[in-house]
Motif scaffolding. Structure first.
Motif, PDB file in Angstrom:
ATOM      1  N   ALA A 159     -16.069 -11.157  72.463  1.00 14.05           N
ATOM      2  CA  ALA A 159     -14.948 -11.073  72.314  1.00 14.05           C
ATOM      3  C   ALA A 159     -14.461 -10.685  73.631  1.00 14.05           C
ATOM      4  N   ALA A 160     -15.502  -9.797  74.626  1.00 12.05           N
ATOM      5  CA  ALA A 160     -15.687  -8.545  75.454  1.00 12.05           C
ATOM      6  C   ALA A 160     -14.334  -8.691  76.628  1.00 12.05           C
ATOM      7  N   SER A 161     -13.958  -9.701  76.840  1.00 12.60           N
ATOM      8  CA  SER A 161     -13.058  -9.478  77.628  1.00 12.60           C
ATOM      9  C   SER A 161     -11.350  -9.969  76.919  1.00 12.60           C
ATOM     10  N   GLY A 162     -11.616 -10.036  76.165  1.00  8.13           N
ATOM     11  CA  GLY A 162     -10.244 -10.124  75.284  1.00  8.13           C
ATOM     12  C   GLY A 162      -8.961  -9.179  75.209  1.00  8.13           C
ATOM     13  N   ALA A 163      -8.020  -8.816  74.648  1.00 10.56           N
ATOM     14  CA  ALA A 163      -7.195  -8.403  74.406  1.00 10.56           C
ATOM     15  C   ALA A 163      -7.528  -7.125  74.099  1.00 10.56           C
ATOM     16  N   SER A 182     -20.353  -9.638  75.010  1.00 11.06           N
ATOM     17  CA  SER A 182     -20.545 -10.734  74.969  1.00 11.06           C
ATOM     18  C   SER A 182     -19.219 -11.721  75.525  1.00 11.06           C
ATOM     19  N   ALA A 183     -19.252 -12.552  76.196  1.00 10.40           N
ATOM     20  CA  ALA A 183     -17.955 -13.705  76.443  1.00 10.40           C
ATOM     21  C   ALA A 183     -18.164 -15.088  75.992  1.00 10.40           C
ATOM     22  N   GLY A 184     -17.112 -16.016  76.682  1.00 12.38           N
ATOM     23  CA  GLY A 184     -17.650 -16.543  76.393  1.00 12.38           C
ATOM     24  C   GLY A 184     -17.496 -17.757  77.823  1.00 12.38           C
ATOM     25  N   LYS A 186     -18.760 -17.633  82.566  1.00 17.52           N
ATOM     26  CA  LYS A 186     -19.175 -17.459  83.624  1.00 17.52           C
ATOM     27  C   LYS A 186     -18.164 -16.188  84.511  1.00 17.52           C
ATOM     28  N   GLU A 187     -17.200 -16.601  84.397  1.00 19.28           N
ATOM     29  CA  GLU A 187     -15.727 -15.922  84.578  1.00 19.28           C
ATOM     30  C   GLU A 187     -15.034 -14.436  83.932  1.00 19.28           C
ATOM     31  N   LYS A 188     -15.777 -14.507  82.672  1.00 16.64           N
ATOM     32  CA  LYS A 188     -15.601 -13.500  81.493  1.00 16.64           C
ATOM     33  C   LYS A 188     -16.595 -12.806  81.775  1.00 16.64           C
ATOM     34  N   VAL A 189     -17.624 -13.134  81.940  1.00 16.70           N
ATOM     35  CA  VAL A 189     -18.756 -12.129  82.373  1.00 16.70           C
ATOM     36  C   VAL A 189     -18.888 -11.008  83.721  1.00 16.70           C
ATOM     37  N   GLU A 190     -17.733 -12.184  84.316  1.00 21.38           N
ATOM     38  CA  GLU A 190     -18.184 -11.296  85.729  1.00 21.38           C
ATOM     39  C   GLU A 190     -16.939 -10.432  85.518  1.00 21.38           C
ATOM     40  N   LEU A 191     -15.980 -10.030  84.810  1.00 21.35           N
ATOM     41  CA  LEU A 191     -14.783  -9.321  85.159  1.00 21.35           C
ATOM     42  C   LEU A 191     -14.988  -8.977  84.304  1.00 21.35           C
ATOM     43  N   LEU A 192     -16.490  -8.612  83.033  1.00 22.98           N
ATOM     44  CA  LEU A 192     -16.715  -7.303  82.294  1.00 22.98           C
ATOM     45  C   LEU A 192     -16.888  -6.724  83.226  1.00 22.98           C
ATOM     46  N   LYS A 193     -18.203  -6.621  84.155  1.00 23.74           N
ATOM     47  CA  LYS A 193     -18.498  -6.153  85.324  1.00 23.74           C
ATOM     48  C   LYS A 193     -18.200  -5.108  85.975  1.00 23.74           C
ATOM     49  N   GLU A 194     -17.165  -6.472  86.473  1.00 26.98           N
ATOM     50  CA  GLU A 194     -16.902  -6.226  87.949  1.00 26.98           C
ATOM     51  C   GLU A 194     -15.694  -5.552  87.907  1.00 26.98           C
ATOM     52  N   LYS A 195     -14.129  -5.432  87.045  1.00 25.74           N
ATOM     53  CA  LYS A 195     -13.387  -5.501  86.599  1.00 25.74           C
ATOM     54  C   LYS A 195     -13.132  -4.188  85.818  1.00 25.74           C
ATOM     55  N   PHE A 196     -13.554  -3.817  84.076  1.00 23.83           N
ATOM     56  CA  PHE A 196     -13.927  -3.134  82.827  1.00 23.83           C
ATOM     57  C   PHE A 196     -15.093  -2.804  83.244  1.00 23.83           C
ATOM     58  N   GLY A 197     -16.043  -2.494  83.990  1.00 21.09           N
ATOM     59  CA  GLY A 197     -16.637  -1.199  83.774  1.00 21.09           C
ATOM     60  C   GLY A 197     -18.189  -1.281  83.477  1.00 21.09           C
ATOM     61  N   TYR A 198     -18.159  -2.797  82.583  1.00 22.18           N
ATOM     62  CA  TYR A 198     -19.390  -3.160  81.295  1.00 22.18           C
ATOM     63  C   TYR A 198     -20.920  -2.938  82.373  1.00 22.18           C
ATOM     64  N   ASP A 199     -21.671  -2.100  81.214  1.00 18.40           N
ATOM     65  CA  ASP A 199     -22.874  -2.038  82.321  1.00 18.40           C
ATOM     66  C   ASP A 199     -23.877  -2.823  82.137  1.00 18.40           C
ATOM     67  N   GLU A 200     -23.189  -4.589  81.241  1.00 16.18           N
ATOM     68  CA  GLU A 200     -24.054  -5.800  81.366  1.00 16.18           C
ATOM     69  C   GLU A 200     -23.166  -6.825  80.325  1.00 16.18           C
ATOM     70  N   GLY A 201     -23.311  -7.676  81.284  1.00 17.70           N
ATOM     71  CA  GLY A 201     -22.561  -8.584  79.851  1.00 17.70           C
ATOM     72  C   GLY A 201     -23.553  -9.740  79.963  1.00 17.70           C
ATOM     73  N   PHE A 202     -23.004 -10.628  79.456  1.00 18.56           N
ATOM     74  CA  PHE A 202     -23.315 -12.177  79.216  1.00 18.56           C
ATOM     75  C   PHE A 202     -22.955 -13.004  77.828  1.00 18.56           C
ATOM     76  N   ASN A 203     -22.996 -14.378  78.216  1.00 14.46           N
ATOM     77  CA  ASN A 203     -22.041 -15.475  78.336  1.00 14.46           C
ATOM     78  C   ASN A 203     -23.048 -16.402  76.274  1.00 14.46           C
ATOM     79  N   TYR A 204     -22.863 -15.718  75.765  1.00 14.77           N
ATOM     80  CA  TYR A 204     -23.161 -16.026  74.320  1.00 14.77           C
ATOM     81  C   TYR A 204     -23.447 -17.916  74.021  1.00 14.77           C
ATOM     82  N   LYS A 205     -22.440 -18.183  75.006  1.00 13.81           N
ATOM     83  CA  LYS A 205     -22.792 -20.424  75.459  1.00 13.81           C
ATOM     84  C   LYS A 205     -24.411 -20.008  75.588  1.00 13.81           C
ATOM     85  N   GLU A 206     -24.051 -19.458  76.474  1.00 20.92           N
ATOM     86  CA  GLU A 206     -25.582 -19.128  77.206  1.00 20.92           C
ATOM     87  C   GLU A 206     -26.830 -18.454  76.814  1.00 20.92           C
ATOM     88  N   GLU A 207     -26.697 -18.785  75.248  1.00 16.25           N
ATOM     89  CA  GLU A 207     -28.439 -17.559  75.085  1.00 16.25           C
ATOM     90  C   GLU A 207     -28.946 -18.702  73.365  1.00 16.25           C
TER      91      GLU A 207
END
Length: 341
Positions: A159-163, A182-184, A186-207
Motif C-alpha cells: 500500500a505504498a502510495s497511501g497516507a 506495491s500499489a494497485g 499504474k498511476e499509483k506505481v508511477e507516483l511511487l517512482k516519479e514523486k516519492f523516489g522509490y527505486d522500484e514499484g509494481f502493481n500487485y494486481k498484475e502479478e
C-alpha cells in the motif's frame, strides 16, 4: 445563545463485509456555541477530517480489536484538524488550532480534550491529518522505532502510495535504503517512482505470482517489510525475508472487510530466519512527536519530502471518501474538507 446548524455524518448500520455509503447518513442537528457551565471541555469548529482504514473496525457491531466502536446514530469519529471556538480547559484557548480525535460534524463538543496544538502554520493545515499528524507519526515510528531501520537496507512497503506508505518510502530513501513498493494501479506505481523516489514499484494486481515478483526485486532478500496489507502479500513476503529481518505491522487492510480472515501459511519463516514481526499502535509513540517534527519539518520546507493528498469537499462527501479507501479509489492521503476557516 442561539443554536446553529451542525451537519453530521452518523453511523446508520453496523457493517459486516465491505462498508457502503448507505451505512452512513448525513443529518442536520443543532448545537449551542457555548460550553456548559463549569465544563472542562472544548468546543471545536472542525476544518479537515482524516479518512483512515482503521475507521472500518469502529463500524463493527462487536469489535474485538480494542480500538472501540461506534453506536448507531452517533457521529463517525476520527482524526481531524480544528479551531477552538470556546474552551473551559486551561491547556487550550479560543482560536487555538489543534489536531487529534474529533467527530465527523461541523462543530464538536469534546469533554476530555487530548489534542496536539498546531504551532507551525507555514505548511498546509490539512497536513496535520497526514504527514504532520497520525499517518506521519505512524510512518516515522513504524520504520525507525519498530523497524529499527539501518542505512542501506532493503525495504519493501505494501500500500505504498497511501497516507503512510508514501512517507515510509521517502524516509527509507533519506536513510540510504533500497526501496520497492506495491500499489494497485499504474498511476499509483508511477507516483511511487516519479514523486516519492522509490527505486522500484509494481502493481500487485498484475502479478500472478507475488513470490516471484519479490524475488525479482529482492534477489538478496528483504530486511524490512512495512506491513499495511496482510493476507496473500504477507504470505509471499515471509519466505523472502533476510536473516534477522523486521516486519513492523501497521495495518492489514485486505482483512478488515472479510467475515473470515485469510490464513498465513509461511509463518515458520519467522523461526528459521529469526524475523521479528511486531504490531504497533501509533498512540504508544506520541511522546516522540516533538522529535518527529524536528526531523520532518525541515525536509518538507526544503522539498526533500513531498505529500500527495486526495481532497473531498464537504461532509456530504464523507461516506464516499471513506468507502473509497477499500477499493483503492483514492490517490494519496484521503482528506475531507469541512471548512477552510
Amino acid at each position: 445563545m442561539a443554536q446553529v446548524r451542525n451537519k453530521q455524518v452518523v453511523l446508520s448500520n453496523y457493517v459486516s463485509g465491505f462498508p457502503k455509503e448507505s451505512d452512513m447518513e448525513i443529518v442536520d442537528s443543532t448545537i449551542t456555541l457555548k460550553l456548559p457551565e463549569g465544563s472542562n471541555g472544548v468546543l471545536l469548529k472542525n476544518l479537515y477530517l482524516s479518512c483512515d482504514p482503521y475507521m472500518r473496525t469502529l463500524m463493527n457491531e462487536d469489535s474485538t480489536l480494542g480500538l472501540g466502536r461506534l453506536t448507531l446514530g452517533s457521529p463517525m469519529m476520527g482524526y481531524g484538524v480544528a479551531r477552538v471556538v470556546e474552551s473551559g480547559n486551561p491547556d487550550y484557548k479560543k482560536g487555538d488550532l489543534v489536531w487529534g480525535i474529533t467527530k465527523w460534524e461541523e462543530y464538536s463538543l469534546v469533554s476530555a480534550p487530548q489534542f496536539f496544538k498546531i504551532q507551525h502554520t507555514d505548511v498546509p493545515l490539512s497536513y496535520y491529518t497526514g504527514i504532520l499528524g497520525m499517518p506521519g507519526m505512524t510512518a516515522y515510528t513504524g520504520f525507525f522505532e519498530v523497524g529499527s531501520a539501518k542505512k542501506g537496507e532493503n525495504v519493501f512497503v505494501s500500500a505504498a502510495s497511501g497516507a503512510v506508505g508514501q512517507l515510509v518510502g521517502q524516509f527509507a530513501k533519506l536513510n540510504g535504503c533500497y526501496v520497492v513498493g506495491s500499489a494497485g494501479s499504474k498511476e499509483k506505481v508511477e507516483l511511487l517512482k516519479e514523486k516519492f523516489g522509490y527505486d522500484e514499484g509494481f502493481n500487485y494486481k498484475e502479478e500472478p505470482d507475488l513470490d516471484a515478483a519479490l524475488k525479482r526485486y529482492f534477489p538478496e532478500g528483504i530486511d524490512i517489510y512495512f506491513e499495511n496489507v496482510g493476507g496473500k502479500t504477507l504470505d509471499a513476503v515471509l519466505p523472502n525475508m533476510k536473516l534477522h529481518g523486521r516486519i513492523p505491522v501497521c495495518g492489514m487492510i485486505s482483512q478488515y472487510n472479510l467475515t473470515q480472515h485469510e490464513g498465513v501459511a509461511n509463518l515458520a519463516n519467522l523461526i528459521f530466519k529469526r524475523v521479528r514481526m511486531e504490531g504497533f499502535v501509533v498512540s504508544d509513540f506520541y511522546h516522540l512527536y516533538p522529535k518527529f517534527l524536528e526531523f520532518v519539518l525541515p525536509h518538507i520546507r526544503e522539498g526533500k519530502v513531498v505529500y500527495v493528498e486526495d481532497i473531498a469537499e464537504g461532509l456530504e462527501n464523507g461516506p464516499a471518501a471513506l468507502v473509497g479507501l477499500f477499493s483503492g479509489r483514492n490517490v494519496g492521503k484521503q482528506v475531507l474538507v469541512v471548512a477552510r476557516d
